[in-house]
Design a protein around this motif. Structure first.
Motif, PDB file in Angstrom:
ATOM      1  N   MET A  26       0.838  -1.182   0.000  1.00 12.17           N
ATOM      2  CA  MET A  26       0.000   0.000   0.000  1.00 12.17           C
ATOM      3  C   MET A  26       0.880   1.241   0.000  1.00 12.17           C
ATOM      4  SD  MET A  26      -3.298  -0.840   0.266  1.00 12.17           S
ATOM      5  CE  MET A  26      -4.574  -0.846   1.455  1.00 12.17           C
ATOM      6  N   TYR A  74      -3.214   3.476  -1.393  1.00 13.86           N
ATOM      7  CA  TYR A  74      -3.495   2.940  -2.721  1.00 13.86           C
ATOM      8  C   TYR A  74      -2.785   1.609  -2.902  1.00 13.86           C
ATOM      9  CZ  TYR A  74      -5.132   7.680  -3.580  1.00 13.86           C
ATOM     10  OH  TYR A  74      -5.811   8.862  -3.513  1.00 13.86           O
ATOM     11  N   ASP A  75      -3.515   0.620  -3.398  1.00 11.77           N
ATOM     12  CA  ASP A  75      -2.917  -0.676  -3.692  1.00 11.77           C
ATOM     13  C   ASP A  75      -2.680  -0.787  -5.207  1.00 11.77           C
ATOM     14  OD1 ASP A  75      -5.461  -1.087  -4.762  1.00 11.77           O
ATOM     15  OD2 ASP A  75      -6.019  -2.640  -3.314  1.00 11.77           O
ATOM     16  N   THR A 104      -6.940   5.367   6.316  1.00 13.51           N
ATOM     17  CA  THR A 104      -6.606   5.033   7.699  1.00 13.51           C
ATOM     18  C   THR A 104      -7.436   5.864   8.675  1.00 13.51           C
ATOM     19  OG1 THR A 104      -4.864   6.697   7.936  1.00 13.51           O
ATOM     20  CG2 THR A 104      -4.213   4.541   7.003  1.00 13.51           C
ATOM     21  N   ASP A 105      -7.396   5.476   9.918  1.00  7.77           N
ATOM     22  CA  ASP A 105      -8.099   6.221  10.963  1.00  7.77           C
ATOM     23  C   ASP A 105      -7.599   7.662  11.027  1.00  7.77           C
ATOM     24  OD1 ASP A 105      -9.562   3.977  11.613  1.00  7.77           O
ATOM     25  OD2 ASP A 105      -8.229   3.372  13.252  1.00  7.77           O
ATOM     26  N   ARG A 115      -4.851   8.439   2.817  1.00  9.49           N
ATOM     27  CA  ARG A 115      -5.339   7.639   1.693  1.00  9.49           C
ATOM     28  C   ARG A 115      -4.253   6.641   1.311  1.00  9.49           C
ATOM     29  NH1 ARG A 115      -7.248  12.782   1.063  1.00  9.49           N
ATOM     30  NH2 ARG A 115      -9.382  13.034   0.323  1.00  9.49           N
ATOM     31  N   ALA A 152      -7.742   2.542  -1.896  1.00 14.29           N
ATOM     32  CA  ALA A 152      -8.106   1.204  -1.440  1.00 14.29           C
ATOM     33  C   ALA A 152      -8.533   1.235   0.027  1.00 14.29           C
ATOM     34  CB  ALA A 152      -6.930   0.250  -1.632  1.00 14.29           C
ATOM     35  N   LYS A 153      -7.922   2.151   0.767  1.00 15.21           N
ATOM     36  CA  LYS A 153      -8.201   2.237   2.198  1.00 15.21           C
ATOM     37  C   LYS A 153      -7.892   3.655   2.669  1.00 15.21           C
ATOM     38  CE  LYS A 153      -6.845   0.137   6.562  1.00 15.21           C
ATOM     39  NZ  LYS A 153      -5.978  -0.808   7.245  1.00 15.21           N
TER      40      LYS A 153
END
Length: 174
Positions: free
Chosen positions: A1, A40-41, A33-34, A38, A30-31
């Motif tokens: 990531m 990216y995968d 975090t808290d 941002r 892709a995700k």
């Protein structure tokens, strides 16, 4: 990531643009975090690459999103079309560069062939010929004439490529 900064560094796309793509739903990370980073995968990086191919053809972001979300989106078919159109664009630019070189060398030429969109028009004509009459009528209604407007031609091709079975060999035969 990869974090947004890393993605920006490896792709040349600014952090601001990546955030904008996220805002408009074109390229979601892709995700997140808290802490709000941002991530990216490889799948999202591949999608970014596809977006960049479309941008090289001057396709508006809203249309890129619509094309990529279309249920009949065929990545391989679109890549073949992108490749063909980018080759045509390159060939056209090479002709213009050669003309500039000739003019700089004092060759007295009043040629305007290098500015021709003839090859792209052939691809557009072939694509239109593969469509139903109703689909062609809808295109003309939406875009107007398909002649002498290169960005509109490229735009039209990608907005409608999903319903037109075009193989690389068909593009090469144009």
């Amino acid at each position: 990531m990869k974090k947004v900064k890393e993605v920006s560094e490896i792709t040349g796309v600014s952090i601001r643009i990546l955030r904008y793509y996220d805002e408009i739903g074109l390229l979601k990370p892709a995700k997140v975090t808290d802490a709000g980073y941002r991530l990216y995968d490889n799948r999202t990086l591949e999608k970014l690459q596809q977006i960049m191919f479309f941008r090289e053809l001057e396709i508006p972001l809203a249309d890129i999103k619509e094309i990529m979300e279309h249920p009949d989106y065929d990545k391989e078919q679109v890549l073949l079309a992108q490749k063909s159109l980018l080759e045509q664009k390159r060939n056209r630019l090479n002709g213009i560069i050669e003309l500039i070189t000739d003019v700089m060398e004092g060759v007295n030429t009043m040629s305007f062939e290098a500015f021709s969109n003839e090859e792209i028009q052939k691809i557009v004509d072939h694509t239109l010929a593969c469509m139903s009459e109703a689909a062609r009528d809808q295109l003309v209604q939406e875009y107007g004439s398909m002649e002498k407007d290169v960005p509109n031609m490229w735009h039209m091709l990608f907005k409608n490529i999903m319903g037109v079975p075009v193989k690389e060999s068909q593009y090469r035969s144009l």
